[in-house]
Design a protein around this motif. Structure first.
Motif, short mmCIF file in Angstrom:
data_model
loop_
_atom_site.label_atom_id
_atom_site.label_comp_id
_atom_site.label_asym_id
_atom_site.label_seq_id
_atom_site.Cartn_x
_atom_site.Cartn_y
_atom_site.Cartn_z
N LYS A 137 0.84 -1.18 0.00
CA LYS A 137 0.00 0.00 0.00
C LYS A 137 0.88 1.24 0.00
O LYS A 137 2.06 1.15 0.37
CB LYS A 137 -0.96 -0.02 1.21
N PRO A 138 0.35 2.39 -0.40
CA PRO A 138 -0.91 2.59 -1.10
C PRO A 138 -0.77 2.18 -2.56
O PRO A 138 0.31 2.34 -3.14
CB PRO A 138 -1.13 4.10 -0.99
N VAL A 162 -3.68 -6.30 -1.31
CA VAL A 162 -3.03 -5.05 -0.95
C VAL A 162 -2.36 -5.23 0.41
O VAL A 162 -2.90 -5.89 1.30
CB VAL A 162 -4.04 -3.89 -0.90
N THR A 164 -2.26 -3.89 3.16
CA THR A 164 -2.86 -3.31 4.38
C THR A 164 -3.01 -4.45 5.39
O THR A 164 -4.11 -4.92 5.68
CB THR A 164 -4.21 -2.64 4.07
N ALA A 269 -3.28 5.04 5.13
CA ALA A 269 -3.79 3.89 4.39
C ALA A 269 -4.06 2.70 5.29
O ALA A 269 -4.81 1.79 4.93
CB ALA A 269 -2.79 3.49 3.30
N HIS A 270 -3.47 2.65 6.48
CA HIS A 270 -3.75 1.59 7.44
C HIS A 270 -5.01 1.90 8.26
O HIS A 270 -5.95 1.11 8.30
CB HIS A 270 -2.56 1.39 8.39
N ASP A 273 -8.34 2.60 6.46
CA ASP A 273 -8.85 1.30 6.00
C ASP A 273 -9.69 0.63 7.07
O ASP A 273 -10.76 0.08 6.80
CB ASP A 273 -7.67 0.40 5.61
N SER A 407 -7.83 -8.05 1.57
CA SER A 407 -7.53 -6.65 1.21
C SER A 407 -7.59 -6.50 -0.31
O SER A 407 -6.57 -6.51 -0.99
CB SER A 407 -6.15 -6.24 1.74
N HIS A 412 -9.98 -1.12 -1.08
CA HIS A 412 -8.78 -0.31 -0.82
C HIS A 412 -8.90 1.07 -1.46
O HIS A 412 -8.61 2.09 -0.82
CB HIS A 412 -7.55 -1.02 -1.37
N LEU A 416 -8.67 4.74 0.02
CA LEU A 416 -7.50 5.51 -0.40
C LEU A 416 -7.92 6.82 -1.05
O LEU A 416 -7.19 7.81 -0.98
CB LEU A 416 -6.63 4.69 -1.35
#
Length: 470
Positions: A137-138, A162, A164, A269-270, A273, A407, A412, A416
């Motif tokens: 990610k991202p 992804v 994450t 992004a973590h 999410d 993920s 995502h 994002l």
């Protein structure tokens, strides 16, 4: 070594191993752990690593019981050579150009662990080349790149995980989402995502390009510029001085908008999410209609462009509020305890990588969740390991079964987009109104132009050259 060549020795070894494995019976049933699927004699999946920095090598070490790194691509020959020794005792084939990995018929899986500005292009080309992909990610630098990734994934049917990894690596996040999904919080009204402040720098001097680094290829789709590298004395909160590295490549790429979104797409992004996952699991809309707030940058901006080119330029302090079409506030801030505070009509919980707390959690002692509650929010997929390997086992299982991993690219990009919109708000210093259906910014021509970025000539996405019927 040319792009189209690869080691005959490696190919023959892989083929022989496959033949031995085919003669070795392996019996599985639904009660066995997911890792048993990949523990047959010589049943490791051949994998190509694109990007051999700390994240890529760390992931490959975590998954080493289940994958065999047969090819490594990196524009830094020093990193590639070091990774080769650590991951395959020097037996993997090493390339400078990642397309050499994508051209190999013996590789069905690739791991992309490059800097952020190098995610979209190889990911799309890998899917078109018939590969399944675990990509860090991202996924993108822009919202428009996400539209293209989702389109290609739907058309090719490739399995894309992804990175994450909070969805798998730390079970408390999955449990927090399950608590929300079981109605223990009631209707969610507000989620706060604290993701920490970003570093700043003084002017970083232009430096000579290391002999092992192909600087032009490292820049890739990003604008041509000079490499900068230096050291700076910093003082921590305890008054201790240290010499910190300051540059515009490798790990420090994330503090430059040219290659990243800063903390907003790094930690954001973590945690964002997790926020969007909890909303969706609770049956609530994840459609954003606006985002507003303030940000502090270490440089000046005009029309969204940094005026100083010799120092970090991503937002170092910020406070944003994104609103959903159901009136839920998603707050993104740099201060307070790193983690997610999820507030509902019935109660609130706080979760990060170290803890899950709150009255609804305490109440689980007398009123526990149903036994299958956590697995339900995990898409009903097998859950066995915790730690870094768990996200990889999920990916490998979904690769084998041809199903969507935990993920996926579609959820995502929904979250994002919030990170990217916050970045645009930060650079322009004004509120943005968002049309989630058309994925456009409403009534702001300049802001809408920032949904995409031009690719440097020679580094455009190859939509047809690598297409395959695999």
């Amino acid at each position: 070594m040319t792009r189209s060549s690869f080691s005959r020795r490696r190919f023959l070894k892989s083929s022989a191993a496959t033949s031995v494995a085919a003669m070795t019976p392996c019996f599985f049933n639904s009660t066995q752990p997911i890792s048993s699927e990949f523990r047959c004699l010589n049943d490791k999946a051949p994998i190509g690593l694109i990007g051999a920095g700390g994240m890529g090598t760390g992931n490959m070490k975590a998954a080493s019981e289940y994958v065999d790194v047969v090819a490594i691509a990196d524009v830094d020959s020093g990193r590639a050579g070091k990774a080769n020794m650590e991951l395959s005792e020097g037996k993997a084939d090493v390339y400078e150009d990642y397309r050499s990995v994508l051209e190999r018929d013996d590789i069905k899986i690739v791991h992309i662990a490059t800097p952020d500005h190098w995610h979209t292009k190889p990911l799309i080309e890998a899917m078109l080349a018939g590969k399944d992909v675990y990509c860090e990610k991202p996924l993108t630098l822009t919202i428009d790149e996400g539209k293209l990734i989702r389109k290609v994934q739907k058309e090719t049917g490739r399995v894309v995980q992804v990175g994450t990894q909070q969805r798998s690596q730390f079970r408390q996040f999955t449990k927090a989402v399950a608590v929300a999904a079981e109605g223990r919080l009631g209707k969610i009204k507000r989620i706060q995502c604290a993701i920490g402040a970003a570093p700043v720098s003084k002017a970083i001097p232009v430096a000579e390009v290391p002999k092992e680094l192909n600087w032009d290829m490292w820049l890739g789709p990003a604008p041509q510029t000079e490499l900068r590298n230096g050291r700076e004395t910093t003082v921590d909160k305890n008054g201790k001085k240290k010499r910190a590295r300051r540059n515009n490549f490798h790990y420090e790429f994330r503090w430059w908008y040219e290659y990243s979104g800063g903390k907003l797409t790094d930690w954001g992004a973590h945690h964002i999410d997790i926020a969007m996952w909890a909303l969706a699991a609770n049956g609530q809309s994840t459609n954003i209609v606006s985002i507003d707030g303030t940000a502090k940058h270490p440089v000046e901006f005009k029309d969204g462009v940094a005026l100083q080119k010799d120092r970090y330029n991503t937002a170092n302090e910020f406070m944003f509020t994104a609103m959903t079409d159901e009136g839920v506030e998603i707050v993104i801030r740099h201060d307070t305890d790193n983690g997610c505070l999820i507030e509902g009509e019935k109660g609130r919980i706080f979760v990060n990588r170290k803890k899950l707390v709150g009255k609804p959690i305490e109440e689980l002692k007398d009123n526990p969740l149903p036994k299958d509650a956590v697995q339900k929010v995990y898409k009903g997929l097998p859950m066995e390991s915790q730690g870094r390997v768990a996200h990889w086992l999920n990916f490998l299982h979904c690769h084998k079964e041809r199903i969507e991993p935990i993920s996926d690219v579609h959820s995502h990009m929904t979250m994002l987009n919030v990170c990217h919109l916050a970045g645009i708000t930060a650079r322009l210093g004004r509120k943005i109104n968002w049309d989630a259906k058309t994925e456009t910014i409403v009534g702001d021509e300049l802001a809408n132009s920032m949904l995409a970025r031009p690719y440097r000539e020679g580094y455009e996405i190859e939509m047809n050259a690598l297409a395959t019927s695999q």
